[in-house]
Structure formats: structure tokens, C-alpha cells
Design a protein around this motif. Structure first.
Motif, PDB file in Angstrom:
ATOM      1  N   HIS A  92       0.688  -1.026  -0.016  1.00 34.21           N
ATOM      2  CA  HIS A  92       0.122   0.034  -0.060  1.00 34.21           C
ATOM      3  C   HIS A  92       0.999   1.296  -0.069  1.00 34.21           C
ATOM      4  N   VAL A  93       2.050   1.225   1.017  1.00 33.71           N
ATOM      5  CA  VAL A  93       2.791   2.278   0.799  1.00 33.71           C
ATOM      6  C   VAL A  93       3.567   2.450  -0.405  1.00 33.71           C
TER       7      VAL A  93
ATOM      8  N   ASP B 129      14.961   0.688   1.445  1.00 35.32           N
ATOM      9  CA  ASP B 129      14.299   0.110   2.484  1.00 35.32           C
ATOM     10  C   ASP B 129      12.949  -0.677   2.066  1.00 35.32           C
ATOM     11  N   LEU B 130      12.248   0.223   1.240  1.00 32.79           N
ATOM     12  CA  LEU B 130      10.837  -0.330   0.872  1.00 32.79           C
ATOM     13  C   LEU B 130      10.809  -1.589   0.213  1.00 32.79           C
ATOM     14  N   GLN B 131      11.824  -1.627  -0.971  1.00 28.95           N
ATOM     15  CA  GLN B 131      12.095  -2.736  -1.648  1.00 28.95           C
ATOM     16  C   GLN B 131      12.818  -4.060  -0.900  1.00 28.95           C
ATOM     17  N   ALA B 132      13.548  -3.695  -0.188  1.00 32.41           N
ATOM     18  CA  ALA B 132      14.242  -4.745   0.725  1.00 32.41           C
ATOM     19  C   ALA B 132      12.808  -5.282   1.663  1.00 32.41           C
ATOM     20  N   ALA B 133      12.323  -4.523   2.187  1.00 33.37           N
ATOM     21  CA  ALA B 133      11.144  -4.914   3.132  1.00 33.37           C
ATOM     22  C   ALA B 133      10.099  -5.856   2.420  1.00 33.37           C
ATOM     23  N   LEU B 134       9.804  -5.236   1.376  1.00 32.89           N
ATOM     24  CA  LEU B 134       8.846  -5.912   0.316  1.00 32.89           C
ATOM     25  C   LEU B 134       9.314  -7.427   0.169  1.00 32.89           C
ATOM     26  N   ALA B 135      10.487  -7.425  -0.142  1.00 30.94           N
ATOM     27  CA  ALA B 135      11.255  -8.770  -0.355  1.00 30.94           C
ATOM     28  C   ALA B 135      11.170  -9.840   0.872  1.00 30.94           C
ATOM     29  N   VAL B 136      11.418  -9.289   1.916  1.00 28.42           N
ATOM     30  CA  VAL B 136      11.701  -9.851   3.100  1.00 28.42           C
ATOM     31  C   VAL B 136      10.081 -10.558   3.678  1.00 28.42           C
TER      32      VAL B 136
END
Ligand SMILES: [Zn+2]
Length: 201
Positions: free
Chosen positions: A171-172, A188-195
Motif C-alpha cells: 500500500h505504501v 528500505d521499501l524494496q528490501a522490506a517487500l522482499a523480506v
């Protein structure tokens, strides 16, 4: 009004609100103070509210832990524990969440993060309006990306909770593209999405 707050002008924001709501100066000033204090006072877009409802449902059963940090570890851990223990999901303030260099959530246990997560999500969806603090989503994204697959909050979450966190991240990504770029949070957003998307066995 949100733009006036984000530019750091509470007086200007109060002026805009006064014009909009046709209320007195005192009422307008009180309203702006309330907005800065209370995440629940903000009008959210409908899609934001639907997102927050999913997060709230996923974490509704998490009780407030007695302690959030290992308070015997050091003065900083004790202070962060005191800060978080003094709040609930409903009374947590942006100022309690500090900044990247002084952030109680960095030291919180996973169940402590789980307890506050609905409030953290709500702050993350608010714009960058805080006079003394940065956009909160930036801090939350770094917490969610931290440690990859070993992220302690990821490990702690149930599959339902992981789906809610991933939905919030998506959503973000879908609704805050400009803010993410402006605050240099894309990595950070892309890393968090992957995690949060990856299966963890
Ligand atoms: Zn410590």
C-alpha cells in the motif's frame, strides 16, 4: 492544511483550518495541537482506513507486554522501556517514536512491536508533518527491512500478520511513491517487500 503542517507552520495550518471550519482562533489552534498529538484525529483516505483495519484485525489479539526492552541492559534500554510502557496503542505519539538515532522500537522485543504495530502503521500513513521529527514511514520501513529473513518481528509474526504487514508495504509502495523517493526510502521499501513476501519455511 496538511501542507502547512508539513512546512512546519502550525499557525498557518490553524489559519487554514479556521477558514475551512469557520471556527474561532482558539478552536483552530486546539485542533492543530490535537492533530500533532493524536494519530487518530487525522482524516485518512478510505483506502488507508481499509488498510489500517486489516492491520488492526491481524494484531488485535496481541496483549501489551509488561516490558518492551531488556531494561537492565543500559540506560537507553531502560528509558525506551519506560517510554513504551507509559503508552498504549491509542495514546502513542509520534514524539515517543523518536528518530533513526533514538528509536525505542529498535530495542523493543518482537511482541512489543506486535502490540504497537497498528499504531506504527497509522503513523506511517500520515504525511511528513512533524515539526521536530521526520516522516515516520522511513523509520518503520527500516525496522521491517532490518536483518532480512532473520528480522525478529518477521519470525514472530503469524502468516496472517505477515500478510497484513506485506499488504501495508504494498500500500505504501502504491500510494506514497513520491514521499518514498523524497525521503530516500526506496531501498528500505524494496528490501522490506522482499523480506515480507518471501516464504520463510
Ligand atoms: Zn541497552
Amino acid at each position: 492544511m496538511v501542507r502547512a503542517l508539513a512546512n512546519g507552520s502550525k499557525t498557518l495550518a490553524a489559519g487554514e483550518f479556521k477558514w475551512f471550519a469557520q471556527c474561532t482562533d482558539a478552536e483552530a489552534t486546539a485542533w492543530v495541537a490535537h492533530l500533532l498529538r493524536c494519530a487518530h484525529a487525522w482524516p485518512q483516505a478510505e483506502t488507508d482506513e481499509a488498510m489500517l483495519a486489516q492491520v488492526e484485525a491481524a494484531f488485535a489479539g496481541v496483549d501489551k507486554p509488561e516490558h518492551f526492552t531488556d531494561r537492565s541492559h543500559c540506560d537507553e534500554c531502560r528509558e525506551h522501556d519506560d517510554t513504551l510502557r507509559a503508552r498504549t496503542r491509542d495514546t502513542l505519539r509520534r514524539s515517543d517514536l523518536g528518530n533513526a538515532g533514538w528509536d525505542p522500537i529498535t530495542f523493543s522485543s518482537a511482541d512489543g512491536i506486535g502490540y504497537f504495530f497498528p499504531a506504527l502503521a497509522r503513523f506511517a500513513l500520515l504525511p511528513d508533518v512533524w515539526p521536530d521529527h521526520s516522516w515516520y514511514a522511513g523509520q518503520l520501513l527500516s525496522h521491517l527491512a532490518w536483518d532480512g529473513q532473520d528480522n525478529r518481528f518477521l519470525v514472530w509474526c503469524s502468516p496472517l500478520q505477515r500478510r497484513a504487514v506485506h499488504a501495508l508495504l504494498a500500500h505504501v509502495a502504491a500510494t506514497r511513491k513520491e514521499a518514498v523517493a523524497q525521503h530516500a526510502c526506496l531501498d528500505d521499501l524494496q528490501a522490506a517487500l522482499a523480506v515480507w513476501q518471501a516464504p520463510t519455511g
